[in-house]
Design an enzyme around this catalytic site. Structure first.
Site, PDB file in Angstrom:
ATOM      1  N   GLU A 142       0.823  -1.215   0.000  1.00 36.94           N
ATOM      2  CA  GLU A 142       0.000   0.000   0.000  1.00 36.94           C
ATOM      3  C   GLU A 142       0.860   1.270   0.000  1.00 36.94           C
ATOM      4  O   GLU A 142       0.783   2.108   0.902  1.00 36.94           O
ATOM      5  CB  GLU A 142      -0.964   0.000   1.190  1.00 36.94           C
ATOM      6  N   GLU A 304      -6.655  -7.813  -1.340  1.00 31.93           N
ATOM      7  CA  GLU A 304      -7.241  -7.735  -0.007  1.00 31.93           C
ATOM      8  C   GLU A 304      -8.714  -7.397  -0.185  1.00 31.93           C
ATOM      9  O   GLU A 304      -9.066  -6.261  -0.522  1.00 31.93           O
ATOM     10  CB  GLU A 304      -6.553  -6.673   0.862  1.00 31.93           C
TER      11      GLU A 304
END
Length: 661
Positions: A142, A304
């Protein structure tokens, strides 16, 4: 099709692995993602590398027939590195050095950190380059999330000066472009230019725009160097991706700058997070997925996918039975081809004890496990459908210079960029249209309608492309403040708003008004149909354009919404924050003008059509509501999705037949 979970075997006694992998296989898992936070396990002391734990994990994955995506562990560096090299840390705007203990605390401009991180990547990737079970590498984790895209350390100060020297031929040119004569800010050298830390009032808007471009450049260069390092040492069968976080338009970086270099784009899909009373709207969720698909204009992965309630300190909304399962279907409808759920099991220690997984810490198989199991069983029947490319007639166009210009000067206390994106996106989403969300440099040729929310910054090249698109029969829809600034974030002397867009839009903006938060004004058509608007208003004087809505107060002589015929196409200008009813009316008008295929559904029912290579068409029919719903003769339980094949004979009536198993 890769279907799986994010698995952190290092968080548990390794004796659990056989039970875990057995349960995964029974759930339908064929892929796991591992390793992304485990640097300290791999290099407990500087220069001493040990991958034996993950060797055992991968051997077990091979035994159970599970493919492996391996995350490079550079988002969480070891404590020994933090102690030895304090210059690697990110520094906040107030000068406070970020402390060790979280994640992503590093500075993208730290040469020290770059060297250490590239070294662990090299050792890791080399170690597994021949490992057939490892099919993909995930870069970091991320990138730029949670404020890690900004830093004000001495490394950044030096890098910013070097960046500006590359951008400008001389300091005199910079002074001219930025207009530093104002407030006596003229510089004699690049080294005098500060970072935009706290000052009295505010920094120069051109300087702040360059700072945000620099932040994006810094992150992107870091990402690209890591991609190159992986590609230098990986096996030929292995690919490269990274997991992109949400909140795109609030970031200080442009995802396109590095994502287009990935083998495939991956996304972390969280429709709800800690502290939210409700999930984001289905329209907002759709827009985010369409943004991710637009980065490479290709289908993408989700690595995710939320299943349980999420939060760090505050636990969020618990997805209702089958709601998270619906979100998974919804992602596939919008271009996902492969999916990993976060996470296999909730954690008993550390900062993510409130990030719940498929299994909770009681380790029981519950509703969530059964939902994922049934989803994997069903979606695996549709590989050809979900692999099919999405063709859209409509594109929502954004530009990060404009986004950052709004970050720098909000102009209205009620302004929110994402809300203005949704103001244009949602009425077409409500028609069940497929919409691409793309950066302004993408070719417009294959689209019929372009949506351009609050496109404040405009240059001649982009104006020329939009004029050509419209003249050839396209429709463009602009919202307020369009074209008011140049690429340097400056107004232009002698140029009446909307500047270079005036011929295309057929209007002039005489004056403007920022509407405070909570303030609404009335607008109406010549036939007396009323609407409301907020946030902003441009007082529009039609030149060649036709006024569709006007204000009703002291500025009743000015238009609020206009349309202009330009060549074979139409250019709409919505000079105020018009309400949903007005926006829906405009979207319906455009759909009729352009002959777009729309599908009428009741509120909360979404239909996405996908066409496979052999010409077969399938419908994802989704019920985002917590009560039963219908689409034609298809009955949908709360939060249900049905994938059905359209009948060729009844295609015009959206007839359906059951899928072929």
């Amino acid at each position: 099709m890769h279907l799986g979970v994010d698995y952190y075997p290092e968080h548990w006694n390794i004796s659990l692995i056989d039970e875990d992998l057995t349960r995964m296989k029974e759930m339908g898992v064929n892929t796991v993602r591992i390793g992304e936070f485990a640097w300290n396990m791999m290099e407990k002391e500087e220069g001493e590398f040990d991958f034996s734990f993950f060797d055992r994990v991968i051997e077990k994955c091979k035994e159970y027939g599970l493919s492996v995506m391996f995350g490079t562990p550079t988002a969480t560096f070891p404590a020994w590195l933090a102690t030895k090299q304090p210059d690697i840390f990110n520094v906040a705007e107030d000068g406070q050095r970020i402390s060790f203990g979280g994640r992503r605390q590093y500075c993208y401009n730290s040469a020290t950190y770059l060297n250490y991180s590239l070294r662990i990547v090299k050792e890791l990737v080399q170690h597994y380059r021949e490992e057939t079970q490892v099919f993909a590498w995930q870069v970091d984790n991320e990138l730029g999330h949670e404020g890690s895209d900004d830093c004000y350390c001495s490394n950044c100060q030096e890098a910013f000066s070097a960046y500006l020297k590359q951008r400008y031929d001389s300091i005199d040119e910079l002074n001219e472009v930025w207009g530093t004569i104002f407030w006596g800010q003229t510089y004699q050298s690049f080294d005098q230019i500060p970072m935009p830390t706290r000052t009295i009032t505010v920094h120069n808007p051109s300087m702040r725009l360059e700072w945000l471009r620099f932040r994006s450049y810094s992150l992107s260069q870091f990402a690209k160097q890591h991609m190159e390092q992986i590609r230098r040492f990986k096996g030929e069968h292995q690919t490269v991706t990274t997991n992109i976080p949400g909140g795109f338009f609030e970031k200080k970086f442009d995802h396109n700058e590095f994502s287009r270099d990935l083998d495939f784009v991956s996304y972390d899909n969280y429709p709800v997070w800690g502290g939210l009373a409700e999930p984001v709207s289905p329209a907002m969720l759709s827009m985010t997925l369409d943004f991710v698909r637009g980065l490479k204009q290709e289908n993408f992965w989700i690595v995710e996918q939320l299943m349980g309630a999420q939060g760090h300190d505050v636990i969020g909304y618990l997805p209702r039975p089958n709601q998270a399962k619906l979100w998974a279907y919804h992602a596939f409808a919008h271009g996902t081809t492969d999916m990993l759920f976060f996470r296999w099991r909730g954690m008993t220690h550390g900062a993510e004890q409130n990030c719940l997984g498929i299994l909770d810490t009681d380790n029981r198989l519950t509703r969530k496990y059964k939902e994922v199991q049934s989803f994997f069983k069903d979606i695996s029947n549709y590989k050809k459908v979900v692999d099919s490319p999405i063709q859209s007639d409509i594109a929502l166009v954004y530009d990060f210079d404009t986004i950052w210009s709004w970050q720098i000067q909000q102009e209205s206390a009620a302004f929110d960029f994402t809300e203005e994106v949704m103001r244009l996106y949602e009425p077409f989403y409500t028609q069940n249209q497929s919409i691409d969300v793309i950066r302004a440099d993408v070719d417009f040729e294959n689209y019929r309608v372009l949506l351009l929310p609050v496109m404040k910054i405009m240059d001649e090249q982009l104006v020329g492309r939009l004029e050509a698109f419209t003249a050839n029969g396209g429709t463009v829809i602009f919202s307020y403040r369009a074209g008011v600034r140049d690429r340097n974030n400056n107004l232009v002397l002698g140029e009446q708003q909307p500047g270079k867009l005036s011929p295309l839009l057929g209007v002039q903006v005489e004056e403007v008004e920022s509407l405070p938060d909570g303030k609404e004004i009335e607008i109406q058509t010549d036939k007396g149909k009323k609407g409301s608007s907020k946030v902003w208003r441009d007082l529009i004087k039609p030149l060649d354009a036709t006024g569709l809505y006007h204000y009703t107060d002291a500025y009743r002589d000015y238009a609020a919404v206009t349309v202009n015929t330009f060549g074979k196409g139409n250019a709409y200008y919505i000079g105020t924050g018009a309400d949903k009813e007005v926006m829906q009316e405009i979207a319906n008008r455009v759909a009729d003008e352009r002959g777009l295929n729309t599908t009428k559904t009741s509120a909360g029912i979404e239909v996405m059509e996908r066409t496979t290579e052999d010409g077969s068409s399938y419908l994802f029919i989704m019920n985002h509501n917590g009560q039963e719903g219908y689409y034609n003769d298809v009955q949908l339980a709360p939060y249900a999705c049905k994938i059905v094949r359209k009948s060729n004979e009844n295609a015009k009536e959206n007839g359906i037949v059951k899928r072929d198993d």
